[in-house]
Design a protein around this motif. Structure first.
Motif, short mmCIF file in Angstrom:
data_model
loop_
_atom_site.label_atom_id
_atom_site.label_comp_id
_atom_site.label_asym_id
_atom_site.label_seq_id
_atom_site.Cartn_x
_atom_site.Cartn_y
_atom_site.Cartn_z
N ARG A 205 -68.25 -73.14 -101.82
CA ARG A 205 -67.40 -73.39 -102.98
C ARG A 205 -66.44 -72.24 -103.28
N ARG A 206 -66.81 -71.04 -102.89
CA ARG A 206 -66.00 -69.89 -103.25
C ARG A 206 -65.11 -69.38 -102.12
N VAL A 207 -64.74 -70.24 -101.20
CA VAL A 207 -63.83 -69.83 -100.13
C VAL A 207 -62.49 -69.43 -100.75
N SER A 208 -61.87 -68.41 -100.18
CA SER A 208 -60.60 -67.90 -100.69
C SER A 208 -59.56 -69.00 -100.86
N LYS A 209 -58.90 -69.01 -102.00
CA LYS A 209 -57.82 -69.97 -102.24
C LYS A 209 -56.67 -69.76 -101.24
N GLY A 293 -66.82 -52.39 -77.96
CA GLY A 293 -68.17 -52.93 -78.10
C GLY A 293 -69.01 -52.17 -79.10
N LYS A 294 -68.34 -51.42 -80.00
CA LYS A 294 -69.04 -50.61 -80.99
C LYS A 294 -68.73 -51.10 -82.40
N GLY A 295 -69.77 -51.41 -83.17
CA GLY A 295 -69.57 -51.78 -84.58
C GLY A 295 -69.54 -53.28 -84.81
N ASP A 296 -69.87 -53.67 -86.03
CA ASP A 296 -69.88 -55.09 -86.40
C ASP A 296 -68.46 -55.64 -86.47
N PRO A 297 -68.16 -56.68 -85.69
CA PRO A 297 -66.81 -57.27 -85.74
C PRO A 297 -66.67 -58.22 -86.93
N LEU A 298 -65.45 -58.47 -87.30
CA LEU A 298 -65.14 -59.40 -88.38
C LEU A 298 -65.24 -60.83 -87.88
N LYS A 299 -65.88 -61.69 -88.64
CA LYS A 299 -65.93 -63.11 -88.30
C LYS A 299 -65.62 -63.93 -89.56
N ASN A 300 -64.62 -64.80 -89.43
CA ASN A 300 -63.58 -64.91 -88.45
C ASN A 300 -62.20 -64.95 -89.08
N PHE A 301 -62.15 -65.01 -90.44
CA PHE A 301 -60.90 -64.89 -91.18
C PHE A 301 -60.96 -63.70 -92.13
N PHE A 302 -59.81 -63.05 -92.29
CA PHE A 302 -59.67 -62.00 -93.31
C PHE A 302 -58.44 -62.29 -94.15
N PHE A 303 -58.59 -62.19 -95.47
CA PHE A 303 -57.48 -62.44 -96.39
C PHE A 303 -57.27 -61.23 -97.29
N PHE A 304 -56.01 -60.95 -97.56
CA PHE A 304 -55.69 -59.86 -98.49
C PHE A 304 -54.59 -60.31 -99.44
N ASP A 305 -54.78 -60.00 -100.74
CA ASP A 305 -53.79 -60.32 -101.75
C ASP A 305 -53.55 -59.06 -102.59
N GLY A 311 -59.64 -57.65 -100.47
CA GLY A 311 -59.69 -58.18 -99.11
C GLY A 311 -60.98 -58.97 -98.96
N LEU A 312 -60.88 -60.19 -98.43
CA LEU A 312 -62.05 -61.06 -98.30
C LEU A 312 -62.25 -61.49 -96.85
N ILE A 313 -63.49 -61.42 -96.39
CA ILE A 313 -63.85 -61.96 -95.08
C ILE A 313 -64.50 -63.32 -95.29
N GLU A 314 -64.02 -64.32 -94.57
CA GLU A 314 -64.59 -65.66 -94.67
C GLU A 314 -65.01 -66.15 -93.29
N ASP A 315 -66.24 -66.64 -93.19
CA ASP A 315 -66.74 -67.23 -91.95
C ASP A 315 -66.48 -68.74 -92.02
N ILE A 316 -65.37 -69.17 -91.41
CA ILE A 316 -65.02 -70.59 -91.38
C ILE A 316 -65.42 -71.13 -90.03
#
Length: 323
Positions: A205-209, A293-305, A311-316
């Motif tokens: 429900r709280r996915v980035s607008k 190959g080092k560190g946690d990668p972002l999955k899979n969308f990033f939004f910034f306003d 900045g929000l990370i969303e796993d879609i």
């Protein structure tokens, strides 16, 4: 990317970075090859970051001619009148990037990236595209996924004070430190087409607008045959109409895509330099993580306003690739 060790010159130049992420990670970076399409402000920031980090090579694709508008956010294009004489964005940016780090090979590839064969992408370790239509994003991502090797794929778009980044690392394995031990991790990513095909009603429900708003504008440009950024406030009625249709189809309340947000995205079609710096920096960081190959990668969308500074990370993802 396996092969020879770092040279003495590379070890001396990248000494600080080696202290942060280790010689093996720097060796992987130094042997990596990056393909970049769409030389706008955010991508210019990204290219500067990875060239300074010491990747092996960067290949630029953008046959558009330099214009006054190109100067608004792209610091790689110096504002000298009559200097460019019909040069393309890729050519001008290539000349500037070479000065940042002479040990990185920077080159230009001409032509429409969507017409390049699958084999063309095999020589790269990461592909980053911007200013591309919905169809091109899907097509290039599909070509990267057809290869026998894993090629990291990214899209990035900025509109005024807002920006979006998408990441596809396919079946990605990496290591990270937890307390005193190193643990091996694995994440499965959906393709761009798979991600945006997830029904909106199936998302949290709280996915980035911004996610929904960017999809509406993206689809409007696709239907109208527009290039990214060509849609303006003059198209607001058409965009609002499409929003209504998409919300009805996906059983989503229209309040999730506010009129004010759509209007802002259509009004501010140029990039905002501070936002370019933020998203270009994060994109550079993510590509470095994927290659090393080092560190946690972002999955899979990033939004910034920039309006709220968040900045929000969303796993879609669909059920099969959800973390």
């Amino acid at each position: 990317m396996d092969g020879e060790e770092l040279t003495e010159q590379e070890t001396a130049l990248y000494d600080r970075q080696i202290r942060v992420w280790g010689a093996d990670a720097q060796r992987r970076l130094s042997k990596s090859h990056i393909l970049v399409c769409g030389m706008k402000g955010t991508v210019a920031e990204f290219c500067k970051n990875i060239v300074l980090a010491g990747v092996g090579s960067v290949t630029l694709v953008d046959d558009r001619i330099v214009t006054d508008e190109s100067l608004s956010a792209n610091f790689l294009i110096l504002p000298h009148e009559n200097q460019y004489n019909g040069k393309t964005l890729a050519e001008v940016c290539c000349d500037s990037l070479k000065e940042f780090n002479p040990m990185v090979h920077v080159a230009v590839e001409t032509g429409d990236i969507s017409t390049f064969g699958v084999e063309f992408f095999e020589k790269f370790d990461a592909v980053i595209i911007s200013c591309c239509s919905l169809g091109k994003k899907k097509l290039i991502n599909q070509k990267c996924r057809k290869l026998s090797k894993r090629v990291a794929f990214y899209t990035v778009e900025c509109r005024g004070s807002c920006g979006e980044m998408f990441v596809d690392l396919q079946d990605y394995k990496y290591s990270k430190k937890k307390l005193e031990e190193t643990i091996e991790c694995q994440i499965e990513y959906p393709s761009f087409e798979e991600a945006i095909s997830v029904p909106w009603r199936a998302l949290p429900r709280r996915v980035s607008k911004l996610y929904f708003a960017m999809r509406v504008i993206e689809q409007f440009e696709d239907v109208e045959g527009r290039n990214p950024g060509e849609t303006t406030t003059a198209d607001l009625l058409g965009v609002v109409k499409l929003r209504k249709e998409l919300c009805e189809t996906n059983s989503l309340d229209e309040s999730q895509i506010p009129d004010a947000l759509l209007e802002r995205l259509l009004t501010d079609t140029r990039e905002f330099p501070p936002v370019c710096a933020i998203i270009g920096g994060i994109l550079g960081q993510e590509v470095i993580k994927a290659i090393s190959g080092k560190g946690d990668p972002l999955k899979n969308f990033f939004f910034f306003d920039a309006m709220d500074g968040k900045g929000l990370i969303e796993d879609i993802s669909g059920p099969s690739t959800r973390s």
